[in-house]
Enzyme design. Structure first.
Site, PDB file in Angstrom:
ATOM      1  N   PHE A 294       0.821  -1.213   0.000  1.00  0.00           N
ATOM      2  CA  PHE A 294       0.000   0.000   0.000  1.00  0.00           C
ATOM      3  C   PHE A 294       0.859   1.268   0.000  1.00  0.00           C
ATOM      4  CE2 PHE A 294      -2.512   3.004   2.844  1.00  0.00           C
ATOM      5  CZ  PHE A 294      -3.211   3.569   1.791  1.00  0.00           C
TER       6      PHE A 294
ATOM      7  N   ILE B 286      12.045 -12.278   2.636  1.00  0.00           N
ATOM      8  CA  ILE B 286      12.988 -11.409   3.339  1.00  0.00           C
ATOM      9  C   ILE B 286      13.202 -11.923   4.756  1.00  0.00           C
ATOM     10  CG2 ILE B 286      13.362  -9.086   4.250  1.00  0.00           C
ATOM     11  CD1 ILE B 286      11.919  -7.994   1.816  1.00  0.00           C
TER      12      ILE B 286
ATOM     13  N   CYS C 244      10.329  -0.500   3.117  1.00  0.00           N
ATOM     14  CA  CYS C 244       8.903  -0.559   3.450  1.00  0.00           C
ATOM     15  C   CYS C 244       8.428  -1.982   3.707  1.00  0.00           C
ATOM     16  CB  CYS C 244       8.063   0.035   2.310  1.00  0.00           C
ATOM     17  SG  CYS C 244       8.307   1.793   2.015  1.00  0.00           S
ATOM     18  N   ALA C 245       9.154  -2.959   3.164  1.00  0.00           N
ATOM     19  CA  ALA C 245       8.721  -4.354   3.292  1.00  0.00           C
ATOM     20  C   ALA C 245       8.750  -4.785   4.753  1.00  0.00           C
ATOM     21  CB  ALA C 245       9.620  -5.259   2.462  1.00  0.00           C
ATOM     22  N   ALA C 246       7.738  -5.549   5.142  1.00  0.00           N
ATOM     23  CA  ALA C 246       7.667  -6.042   6.520  1.00  0.00           C
ATOM     24  C   ALA C 246       6.594  -7.105   6.617  1.00  0.00           C
ATOM     25  CB  ALA C 246       7.333  -4.897   7.478  1.00  0.00           C
TER      26      ALA C 246
ATOM     27  N   SER D  40       6.639   1.867  12.902  1.00  0.00           N
ATOM     28  CA  SER D  40       5.228   1.951  13.279  1.00  0.00           C
ATOM     29  C   SER D  40       5.093   2.669  14.612  1.00  0.00           C
ATOM     30  CB  SER D  40       4.621   0.553  13.391  1.00  0.00           C
ATOM     31  OG  SER D  40       3.346   0.605  14.010  1.00  0.00           O
TER      32      SER D  40
ATOM     33  N   TYR E 127       4.150  -7.445  16.863  1.00  0.00           N
ATOM     34  CA  TYR E 127       4.490  -6.586  15.728  1.00  0.00           C
ATOM     35  C   TYR E 127       5.252  -5.348  16.196  1.00  0.00           C
ATOM     36  CZ  TYR E 127       3.821  -3.268  11.869  1.00  0.00           C
ATOM     37  OH  TYR E 127       4.020  -2.336  10.884  1.00  0.00           O
TER      38      TYR E 127
ATOM     39  N   LYS F 188       9.274  -4.277  15.516  1.00  0.00           N
ATOM     40  CA  LYS F 188       9.668  -2.993  14.930  1.00  0.00           C
ATOM     41  C   LYS F 188      10.622  -2.241  15.863  1.00  0.00           C
ATOM     42  CE  LYS F 188       7.475  -2.506  10.925  1.00  0.00           C
ATOM     43  NZ  LYS F 188       8.155  -2.166   9.657  1.00  0.00           N
TER      44      LYS F 188
END
Length: 321
Positions: free
Chosen positions: A12, A50, A69-71, A115, A141, A145
């Site tokens: 997104f 990843i 941005c990938a996660a 985040s 999550y 981060k």
């Protein structure tokens, strides 16, 4: 011309960022993707899953800036045996592995999209989150981060690579999914909401346009190096106000039923859903003073403009089905 490696380009935020970057002549963009969801050309590298073993060497050739941005995204109902271990595999080990390879390849700056969950879940009856707030993640999550952030900051001290960390709250905009899209769908149908009494909480949101603008600002801003930035539209709203703004953007009437807050609290306890009730009725505010003063940055899009763009895209998507 700065060469930028973007991960998560099919997501997104990543897809919106990719589109904007490609419109700026001073940037050459290459992508590292997990699967061949898009046509692969000289600017696209398929790196697979990843984690701590992913090889990014080819994608990092002559790259000046990495935007990660990938996660593994936040999952409301996670069905894996050990959610924290899975988040750590992608969000901590995967991030640090990419950053270490980037530093060895001479990358000047690493921008990490983190985040606000690093700060916690709520500011109800507590101070608003700021760049100086201590991390207090409450779920796997957010914890992953936070651990990734710490690893990156330590790496920046050991190498010449600069690190920039951005912590967004809820991100919305055209093509948004999950709960925000569901709310838009209900508002578009004119279904009454029982939110009239949820008018004193405050939530910070950020449009994907504003988040992308901040990310691009951080690519080469000299004062962004080794900083943590919080971001929002700088316009906090209650749950009731959010529904009204959605209705206005959709040009639909909205009716809100005055269900007392104690009913939500009781329902949350009875059905073991207090965390969901807290997100609905509580506050989560971020103070972006540090971001604005350090970078000379302000949100380019108002909350109303962001909601309108989201509404236009929502209506268009419904008409094309």
């Amino acid at each position: 011309m700065a060469k930028v490696l973007l991960t998560g380009a099919t997501g997104f935020v990543g897809s919106s960022l990719l589109k904007t970057l490609k419109e700026i002549e001073s940037f050459q963009v290459v992508m590292a993707i997990r699967k061949t969801r898009v046509a692969v050309d000289s600017s696209t590298f398929v790196v697979g899953d990843i984690d701590g073993a992913t090889d990014f060497s080819t994608a990092l050739t002559d790259v000046d800036v990495v935007i990660h941005c990938a996660a593994r995204a936040h999952v409301m109902c996670d069905d894996v045996a050990d959610p924290l271990d899975e988040y750590r595999r992608v969000n901590v080990a995967g991030t640090l592995n990419l950053a270490q390879q980037a530093a060895k390849c001479g990358v000047k700056r690493f921008i990490f999209i983190s985040s606000i969950k690093v700060n916690g879940e709520s500011t109800t009856n507590s101070p608003i989150f700021s760049a100086s707030s201590l991390p207090a993640p409450l779920d796997p999550y957010g914890q992953s981060k936070a651990e990734a952030e710490q690893a990156l900051l330590e790496l920046s001290q050991e190498t010449k690579m600069e690190v920039v960390i951005i912590r967004p709250p809820l991100v919305y905009g055209p093509a948004v999914k999950a709960n925000f899209a569901s709310l838009f769908n209900i508002v578009s149908r004119g279904i009454p909401f029982p939110f009239a009494c949820i008018c004193n909480n405050k939530r910070s949101l950020v449009s994907v346009t504003n988040l992308v603008d901040l990310i691009i600002t951080c690519i080469d801003h000299p004062k962004a190096a080794n900083q943590i930035f919080l971001v929002s539209d700088d316009h906090d709203i209650s749950t009731s106000e959010m529904v009204r703004e959605m209705a206005t953007a959709l040009e639909k009437p909205t009716w809100q039923i005055p269900v007392p807050l104690w009913c939500y609290t009781l329902a949350g306890k009875l059905f073991s859903k207090s965390d969901i009730v807290d997100r609905l009725t509580g506050s989560l505010q971020v103070d972006i003073t540090h971001t604005k003063e350090t970078l000379g940055w302000t949100p380019k899009e108002t909350l109303q403009e962001g909601f309108k763009k989201t509404a236009v895209a929502f209506i268009k998507s419904k008409s094309s089905r």
